[in-house]
Motif scaffolding. Structure first.
Motif, mmCIF file in Angstrom:
data_model
loop_
_atom_site.group_PDB
_atom_site.id
_atom_site.type_symbol
_atom_site.label_atom_id
_atom_site.label_comp_id
_atom_site.label_asym_id
_atom_site.label_seq_id
_atom_site.Cartn_x
_atom_site.Cartn_y
_atom_site.Cartn_z
ATOM 1 N N GLN A 102 0.835 -1.212 0.000
ATOM 2 C CA GLN A 102 0.000 0.000 0.000
ATOM 3 C C GLN A 102 0.873 1.268 0.000
ATOM 4 O OE1 GLN A 102 -3.702 0.542 0.909
ATOM 5 N NE2 GLN A 102 -3.611 2.013 2.558
ATOM 6 N N LEU A 127 0.735 3.987 -2.993
ATOM 7 C CA LEU A 127 0.239 5.346 -2.726
ATOM 8 C C LEU A 127 1.330 6.402 -2.839
ATOM 9 C CD1 LEU A 127 -2.085 4.917 0.387
ATOM 10 C CD2 LEU A 127 -2.757 5.391 -1.964
ATOM 11 N N GLU A 153 -4.115 10.127 7.208
ATOM 12 C CA GLU A 153 -3.668 10.340 5.819
ATOM 13 C C GLU A 153 -4.802 10.251 4.801
ATOM 14 O OE1 GLU A 153 -0.949 7.122 4.649
ATOM 15 O OE2 GLU A 153 -2.060 5.764 5.940
ATOM 16 N N HIS A 154 -5.797 9.398 5.051
ATOM 17 C CA HIS A 154 -6.857 9.215 4.046
ATOM 18 C C HIS A 154 -8.058 10.123 4.267
ATOM 19 C CE1 HIS A 154 -4.629 5.900 2.422
ATOM 20 N NE2 HIS A 154 -4.580 5.343 3.611
ATOM 21 N N GLN A 168 -3.581 16.742 -0.752
ATOM 22 C CA GLN A 168 -2.912 15.441 -0.900
ATOM 23 C C GLN A 168 -2.182 15.073 0.389
ATOM 24 O OE1 GLN A 168 -3.060 13.356 -3.535
ATOM 25 N NE2 GLN A 168 -4.553 14.820 -4.345
ATOM 26 N N THR A 194 -9.264 5.619 9.530
ATOM 27 C CA THR A 194 -9.587 5.453 8.113
ATOM 28 C C THR A 194 -10.689 4.422 7.891
ATOM 29 O OG1 THR A 194 -7.291 5.918 7.600
ATOM 30 C CG2 THR A 194 -8.601 4.936 5.849
ATOM 31 N N LYS A 215 -12.727 0.854 -0.616
ATOM 32 C CA LYS A 215 -12.808 2.164 -1.266
ATOM 33 C C LYS A 215 -14.234 2.724 -1.168
ATOM 34 C CE LYS A 215 -11.556 3.832 -5.752
ATOM 35 N NZ LYS A 215 -11.206 3.427 -7.094
ATOM 36 N N LEU A 271 -14.964 3.790 2.426
ATOM 37 C CA LEU A 271 -14.224 5.015 2.761
ATOM 38 C C LEU A 271 -14.869 6.224 2.074
ATOM 39 C CD1 LEU A 271 -11.821 6.391 4.102
ATOM 40 C CD2 LEU A 271 -10.366 5.619 2.237
#
Ligand SMILES: Cc1ncc(COP(=O)(O)O)c(C=O)c1O
Length: 396
Positions: free
Chosen positions: A83, A87, A210-211, A218, A242, A293, A296
């Motif tokens: 991951q 990323l 981070e997400h 970003q 997350t 995904k 999230l």
């Protein structure tokens, strides 16, 4: 009976987590039948996605109930490495990964691996409540640098340079930030990290949120900046925020090999591995990408809507000013115009209007509130109404 000797300096000097304390107070009022609007919780109001739960249940049924390797099951560490590569282009190996019982423990072990008694650690304020206590528990000394709303709650290279002494060993960075939601740009982080490299500091980069990031901002993985930066950076992240897995207690460290080994050895004596079958749930979060995904995206859409609404409404309250943060699920409005200590403000707000918020001073920044919008739209709407009424009453 003789008076017993005092408890240790660790036990006497530790401050309990103020965020957990406010949350517990709000929950106990709720349990007593009070209609409390709580902005205190630092956790998503969503449940863990089904496929993650299913993978954990399957693992439990399959007998994954024994000790696991201290730093985590191999497939999970491999998936974490993949991951990071996908990323951010970070080139790490599973041996550089340690999975720990919650990101909080990852941070503490990172501090323990670097700091000896007397070392200084630079912590930009407002800070996440646990950093100073972790540093103190390592016998080291926290050095705070106040970064208020005039700099978007961000440390500047000049502030950092001014805070460094010959004893400084570690810089803690946290972007997106708890409690402010501030997100540093890559350029801002590069400038800070250049100062840290110049003074030969280690960096603990807490990238837990981070997400959870909005407005096209970003996330930045500091360890990817250069081999020299990577060699001194401990990257912390995890599953709690997350993937709505706060109760699972699974956090991650990626660090240069000697540091990762030291962290794993510390963990081997303090907690062994993260609950074995829980790690299979975390593995599903990373492997079943499409399902994760979707889950999230649902959370992010809700958080973003609430963020914008809360921000707009806060700024309509006379005396309150609030920056629009781009990350995590917190806003950090300035309430200094009311001339009250933020702790008094929060206590009175809870007593009179049954609204729970955490005072900025808990995060090293007097004159603010931390409001979490990881709560329902209905609670946010009602809480805002009550907060506005409270603020009007203070101005009378
Ligand atoms: C900035 C930050 N880092 C780390 C953590 C630790 O997360 P956990 O121990 O729940 O995985 C938190 C949780 O509140 C946080 O806000």
């Amino acid at each position: 009976m003789n008076t017993l000797p005092p408890l240790s300096i660790w036990a006497r000097n530790i401050s309990p987590s103020p965020t957990l304390a406010v949350d517990a107070k709000a929950k106990s009022l709720q349990a007593a039948g009070e209609d409390v609007c709580s902005f205190a919780a630092g956790e998503p109001d969503f449940d863990t996605p089904e496929h993650i739960k299913e993978a954990c249940i399957t693992a439990l049924r399959a007998g994954k109930t024994k000790y696991a390797p201290t730093p985590g099951i191999e497939p999970l560490r491999q998936a974490i490495v993949e991951q990071y590569a996908a990323l951010y282009g970070l080139k790490a190996t599973p041996a550089q990964v340690v999975v720990s019982p919650g990101g909080k423990f990852n941070c503490y072990l990172g501090v323990l691996a670097i700091c000896s008694p007397g070392d200084e650690v630079i912590i930009p304020a407002p800070y996440w409540v646990s950093y100073p206590e972790m540093v103190k528990l390592a016998g080291a000394v926290p050095r705070f640098v106040l970064c208020d709303d005039r700099t978007g709650f961000k440390l500047t290279p000049a502030q950092l340079s001014a805070a460094i002494t010959p004893k400084t060993k570690l810089l803690i960075l946290n972007s997106p930030s708890n409690p402010t939601g501030a997100v540093y740009t890559r350029t801002e982080l590069e400038a800070l990290v250049a100062v840290a490299v110049q003074h030969n500091l280690y960096i603990l980069s807490d990238e837990m949120y981070e997400h959870l990031i909005y407005d096209g901002a970003q996330p930045t993985c500091i360890a990817t900046f250069s081999p020299e930066v990577e060699a001194r950076t401990i990257t912390i992240a995890g599953f709690s925020k997350t993937y709505a897995m706060t109760g699972w207690r699974i956090g991650t460290t990626v660090a240069p090999l000697p540091i990762a080994k030291a962290i794993a050895e510390l963990q081997s004596q303090m907690s062994s591995n993260v609950t074995t079958f829980a790690q299979y749930g975390a593995l599903a979060a990373l492997k079943e990408k499409e399902k994760t995904k979707t889950a999230l995206a649902t959370m992010l859409t809700a958080f973003d809507r609430r963020r914008k609404h809360l921000h707009a409404e806060l700024n309509k309250i006379p005396g309150v000013s609030c920056l629009l943060a781009q990350g995590a699920f917190y806003l950090f409005p300035n309430i200094s115009s009311f001339g009250l200590k933020d702790l008094d403000f929060c206590n009175r707000l809870l007593e009179t209007e049954k609204v729970a918020a955490v005072p900025g001073s808990a995060f090293g920044a007097e004159g603010y509130l931390r409001l979490s919008y990881a709560t329902s739209d209905a609670v946010i709407a009602k809480g805002l109404e009550r907060l506005a009424r409270f603020c009007v009453s203070l101005k009378r």
